[in-house]
Design a protein around this motif. Structure first.
Motif, PDB file in Angstrom:
ATOM      1  N   SER A  17      30.861  40.817  41.920  1.00  0.00           N
ATOM      2  CA  SER A  17      31.595  41.159  40.700  1.00  0.00           C
ATOM      3  C   SER A  17      32.688  40.134  40.416  1.00  0.00           C
ATOM      4  O   SER A  17      32.993  39.847  39.257  1.00  0.00           O
ATOM      5  N   ARG A  20      31.382  37.088  38.548  1.00  0.00           N
ATOM      6  CA  ARG A  20      31.230  37.370  37.112  1.00  0.00           C
ATOM      7  C   ARG A  20      32.584  37.329  36.397  1.00  0.00           C
ATOM      8  O   ARG A  20      32.666  36.921  35.236  1.00  0.00           O
ATOM      9  N   ASP A  21      33.656  37.730  37.098  1.00  0.00           N
ATOM     10  CA  ASP A  21      35.001  37.717  36.505  1.00  0.00           C
ATOM     11  C   ASP A  21      35.535  36.309  36.280  1.00  0.00           C
ATOM     12  O   ASP A  21      36.572  36.131  35.641  1.00  0.00           O
ATOM     13  N   GLU A 116      43.199  43.238  42.023  1.00  0.00           N
ATOM     14  CA  GLU A 116      43.543  42.629  40.729  1.00  0.00           C
ATOM     15  C   GLU A 116      44.247  41.281  40.928  1.00  0.00           C
ATOM     16  O   GLU A 116      43.988  40.322  40.209  1.00  0.00           O
ATOM     17  N   ARG A 119      41.690  38.737  42.028  1.00  0.00           N
ATOM     18  CA  ARG A 119      40.877  38.325  40.879  1.00  0.00           C
ATOM     19  C   ARG A 119      41.606  37.261  40.058  1.00  0.00           C
ATOM     20  O   ARG A 119      41.037  36.236  39.714  1.00  0.00           O
ATOM     21  N   GLN A 123      40.597  33.335  39.570  1.00  0.00           N
ATOM     22  CA  GLN A 123      40.407  32.761  38.239  1.00  0.00           C
ATOM     23  C   GLN A 123      41.232  31.490  38.067  1.00  0.00           C
ATOM     24  O   GLN A 123      40.732  30.483  37.568  1.00  0.00           O
TER      25      GLN A 123
END
Length: 175
Positions: A17, A20-21, A116, A119, A123
């Motif tokens: 997942s 995909r983020d 979070e 993530r 990124q």
């Protein structure tokens, strides 16, 4: 619509997942369409240095390079192992413009991070590595995504975007 395609490859066991983020920030910030490879590379035992207890970036990148397919400008591995290059105690990632290959690790980014926060850190660092693949160098602005982060807190301070100088440089490179 992004014109360049970047192949994201899972190396080891990073969360699917999370890969995909990473796609939307790459498109929004770098103008790159990211596709997640169906091929998953196992934990890179071949790159493990037992004296350091870490994995050598260049060995992993050599395995990633041949995975690049026609129409893709570069390949970027997303790993969960602790990475190093010889002159540093660790790295969050490494990119080689010549081979159009990069690798980024979640290992140290995950330290003390809720999902979070991890993530967002991932990124920031994947956009950073894509910036190098596109020809950008490090930036001196600690808020710019191209700043050289040495701690997870440096990643937290960075924005998910380029500063004006780096944005202008990317526009020049894309001409």
């Amino acid at each position: 619509m992004p014109q360049k395609t970047l192949l994201l490859v899972s190396v080891g066991s990073p969360p699917a997942s999370l890969l995909r983020d990473l796609q939307d920030p790459l498109a929004a910030q770098m103008g790159v369409a990211a596709v997640v490879s169906k091929t998953v590379l196992p934990t890179p035992a071949y790159a493990f240095n037992k004296d350091r207890g870490q994995y050598h970036c260049n060995a992993i990148m050599r395995r990633l390079t041949p995975m690049q397919e026609p129409g893709q400008f570069a390949v970027l591995g997303i790993s969960d192992v602790d990475l190093f290059v010889p002159d540093s105690p660790f790295v969050f990632g490494e990119a080689d413009r010549e081979s159009k290959t990069a690798v980024m690790s979640l290992h140290r980014l995950a330290q003390g991070a809720a999902s979070e926060m991890l993530r967002r850190r991932a990124q920031v660092e994947v956009v950073h590595q894509a910036g190098h693949l596109l020809g950008l160098s490090y930036c001196e602005d600690p808020r710019c995504v191209m700043f050289f982060a040495q701690t997870p807190q440096d990643c937290d301070r960075k924005q998910l975007s380029l500063c004006n100088l780096c944005r202008n440089e990317l526009q020049k490179l894309n001409r």
